[in-house]
Design a protein around this motif. Sequence first.
Motif, PDB file in Angstrom:
ATOM      1  N   ASP A   1      18.340  49.581  29.911  1.00 31.56           N
ATOM      2  CA  ASP A   1      19.731  49.476  30.529  1.00 31.56           C
ATOM      3  C   ASP A   1      20.660  50.946  30.591  1.00 31.56           C
ATOM      4  O   ASP A   1      21.304  51.003  31.213  1.00 31.56           O
ATOM      5  N   PHE A   2      20.200  51.724  29.475  1.00 35.57           N
ATOM      6  CA  PHE A   2      20.792  52.993  29.533  1.00 35.57           C
ATOM      7  C   PHE A   2      19.998  54.032  30.351  1.00 35.57           C
ATOM      8  O   PHE A   2      20.519  55.155  30.120  1.00 35.57           O
ATOM      9  N   ILE A   3      19.116  53.734  31.015  1.00 38.20           N
ATOM     10  CA  ILE A   3      18.249  54.738  31.877  1.00 38.20           C
ATOM     11  C   ILE A   3      19.155  54.854  33.207  1.00 38.20           C
ATOM     12  O   ILE A   3      19.245  53.812  33.855  1.00 38.20           O
ATOM     13  N   ALA A   4      19.757  56.040  33.617  1.00 38.28           N
ATOM     14  CA  ALA A   4      20.330  56.097  34.670  1.00 38.28           C
ATOM     15  C   ALA A   4      19.537  56.287  35.988  1.00 38.28           C
ATOM     16  O   ALA A   4      18.338  56.748  35.965  1.00 38.28           O
ATOM     17  N   ALA A   5      20.049  55.593  37.110  1.00 41.94           N
ATOM     18  CA  ALA A   5      19.404  55.747  38.189  1.00 41.94           C
ATOM     19  C   ALA A   5      20.128  56.745  39.105  1.00 41.94           C
ATOM     20  O   ALA A   5      21.319  57.250  38.602  1.00 41.94           O
ATOM     21  N   PRO A   6      19.547  57.511  40.096  1.00 39.45           N
ATOM     22  CA  PRO A   6      20.050  58.292  41.022  1.00 39.45           C
ATOM     23  C   PRO A   6      21.359  57.993  41.573  1.00 39.45           C
ATOM     24  O   PRO A   6      21.481  56.939  42.056  1.00 39.45           O
TER      25      PRO A   6
ATOM     26  N   ASP B   1      28.137  54.812  36.967  1.00 40.16           N
ATOM     27  CA  ASP B   1      28.218  53.512  37.529  1.00 40.16           C
ATOM     28  C   ASP B   1      29.313  52.597  37.473  1.00 40.16           C
ATOM     29  O   ASP B   1      30.091  52.657  36.433  1.00 40.16           O
ATOM     30  N   ILE B   2      29.476  51.716  38.406  1.00 36.87           N
ATOM     31  CA  ILE B   2      30.117  50.579  38.501  1.00 36.87           C
ATOM     32  C   ILE B   2      29.564  49.338  38.374  1.00 36.87           C
ATOM     33  O   ILE B   2      28.586  49.384  39.288  1.00 36.87           O
TER      34      ILE B   2
ATOM     35  N   ALA C   1      32.527  46.442  34.944  1.00 39.98           N
ATOM     36  CA  ALA C   1      32.024  47.491  33.956  1.00 39.98           C
ATOM     37  C   ALA C   1      31.966  48.925  34.284  1.00 39.98           C
ATOM     38  O   ALA C   1      31.809  48.854  35.708  1.00 39.98           O
ATOM     39  N   ALA C   2      31.918  49.822  33.598  1.00 46.41           N
ATOM     40  CA  ALA C   2      31.449  51.147  34.077  1.00 46.41           C
ATOM     41  C   ALA C   2      30.830  52.126  32.936  1.00 46.41           C
ATOM     42  O   ALA C   2      31.140  51.802  31.794  1.00 46.41           O
ATOM     43  N   THR C   3      29.988  52.873  33.461  1.00 49.58           N
ATOM     44  CA  THR C   3      29.275  53.864  32.259  1.00 49.58           C
ATOM     45  C   THR C   3      29.279  55.184  32.677  1.00 49.58           C
ATOM     46  O   THR C   3      28.909  55.654  34.094  1.00 49.58           O
ATOM     47  N   LEU C   4      29.531  56.206  31.948  1.00 53.18           N
ATOM     48  CA  LEU C   4      29.342  57.539  32.294  1.00 53.18           C
ATOM     49  C   LEU C   4      28.312  58.209  31.373  1.00 53.18           C
ATOM     50  O   LEU C   4      28.304  57.955  30.276  1.00 53.18           O
ATOM     51  N   TRP C   5      27.259  58.902  31.930  1.00 51.67           N
ATOM     52  CA  TRP C   5      26.078  59.428  31.348  1.00 51.67           C
ATOM     53  C   TRP C   5      26.186  60.813  30.565  1.00 51.67           C
ATOM     54  O   TRP C   5      26.704  61.738  31.506  1.00 51.67           O
ATOM     55  N   LEU C   6      26.472  61.094  29.424  1.00 54.44           N
ATOM     56  CA  LEU C   6      26.742  62.361  28.741  1.00 54.44           C
ATOM     57  C   LEU C   6      25.399  63.085  28.802  1.00 54.44           C
ATOM     58  O   LEU C   6      25.483  64.292  28.846  1.00 54.44           O
ATOM     59  N   VAL C   7      24.274  62.302  28.560  1.00 52.24           N
ATOM     60  CA  VAL C   7      22.987  62.990  28.581  1.00 52.24           C
ATOM     61  C   VAL C   7      22.061  62.166  29.560  1.00 52.24           C
ATOM     62  O   VAL C   7      22.265  61.012  29.731  1.00 52.24           O
ATOM     63  N   ASN C   8      21.363  62.979  30.536  1.00 50.68           N
ATOM     64  CA  ASN C   8      20.593  62.282  31.551  1.00 50.68           C
ATOM     65  C   ASN C   8      19.323  63.267  31.608  1.00 50.68           C
ATOM     66  O   ASN C   8      19.449  64.296  32.663  1.00 50.68           O
ATOM     67  N   ASN C   9      18.490  62.978  30.945  1.00 48.56           N
ATOM     68  CA  ASN C   9      17.327  63.773  31.023  1.00 48.56           C
ATOM     69  C   ASN C   9      15.962  62.985  31.297  1.00 48.56           C
ATOM     70  O   ASN C   9      15.248  62.639  30.369  1.00 48.56           O
ATOM     71  N   PRO C  10      15.553  62.927  32.697  1.00 51.73           N
ATOM     72  CA  PRO C  10      14.255  61.969  32.830  1.00 51.73           C
ATOM     73  C   PRO C  10      13.180  62.718  32.275  1.00 51.73           C
ATOM     74  O   PRO C  10      12.049  61.700  32.039  1.00 51.73           O
ATOM     75  N   ALA C  11      13.036  63.867  32.433  1.00 56.78           N
ATOM     76  CA  ALA C  11      11.772  64.536  32.147  1.00 56.78           C
ATOM     77  C   ALA C  11      11.439  64.282  30.550  1.00 56.78           C
ATOM     78  O   ALA C  11      10.207  63.914  30.330  1.00 56.78           O
TER      79      ALA C  11
END
Length: 294
Positions: free
Chosen positions: A34-39, A89-90, A121-131
Amino acid sequence: MMIKKIRKAIFGTATAALALSPMAASAADTQPGDFIAAPPGTNGILLYGIYGNNDGATIGGVDLPASLESYVIMPRYVYFFEVGGMTADINVLLPMGKLSNGSLGGADLGSADGFGDLTVAATLWLVNNPASNRYMGVAGYLNFPTGSYDPDDALNLGSNRVSGTLQLGGVYGLSEKWYLDLVGDVTLYGDNRNANGAGGILSQDPTYTVQSWINYQSTDKLRLSLGYGGYWGGDQSLDDIANGITSEKQQVRAAATISITPTLQLLGQINHDFDVKGGFKQDVSALFRIMKVF
């Protein structure tokens, strides 16, 4: 004598909040990834189906015979966007369903159906490193008292109060196929100022939750997960008198996630509660989720 006192403290007062657990817990509970961010620019439509079967209860340290079945459907919309160079996200969630076969200590609780409380609900990603498969985000949930509620009923799907959750979560890649989800949160509750026919005020202390998943990416399309959920706090009182109801429990979980196509995903999850200290005990609960992104 003790059981009679517990019944008197619960019926017509806080049984509604106790029975709400299948609905209230579903919004902030997390599934694997759930905490994997989409583009940014991604839209998602999700539909949850949740079933719970409660076969006992512990109130005020006393084990009571109990039963309660819950059937919940919850649509969810999510949109990802960029703010300050970070992904956010929202979300909007609206549960609906039915509570049935309710009983506690030999007393019939009846049933209830309708809508639960609306959640934004809303989420802000402080770390987002798909690699490296590393993510960390801060999420906030606000629950509005829009659900079906009658203070004279023992069971309700709405809570008749505002509540809010602050959540910190992350996904940590351990290897090419293994990764770990870790999530912690705190929830604060407003008062229910019409908790019974006499206008009693139901208050609840903050609750604290820790959730974790260990995930194995078996193939590109199949992910297998084992998880844990721990819930603490949440002592309730009616007109400043404790009623023996808390949110304390431990839960084990298992899930499988299947990617049908790159934009369509199915998830199935099964849960079991143990060490419940102040509410209904779910012998088994199951969750099914379908997600479409575009």
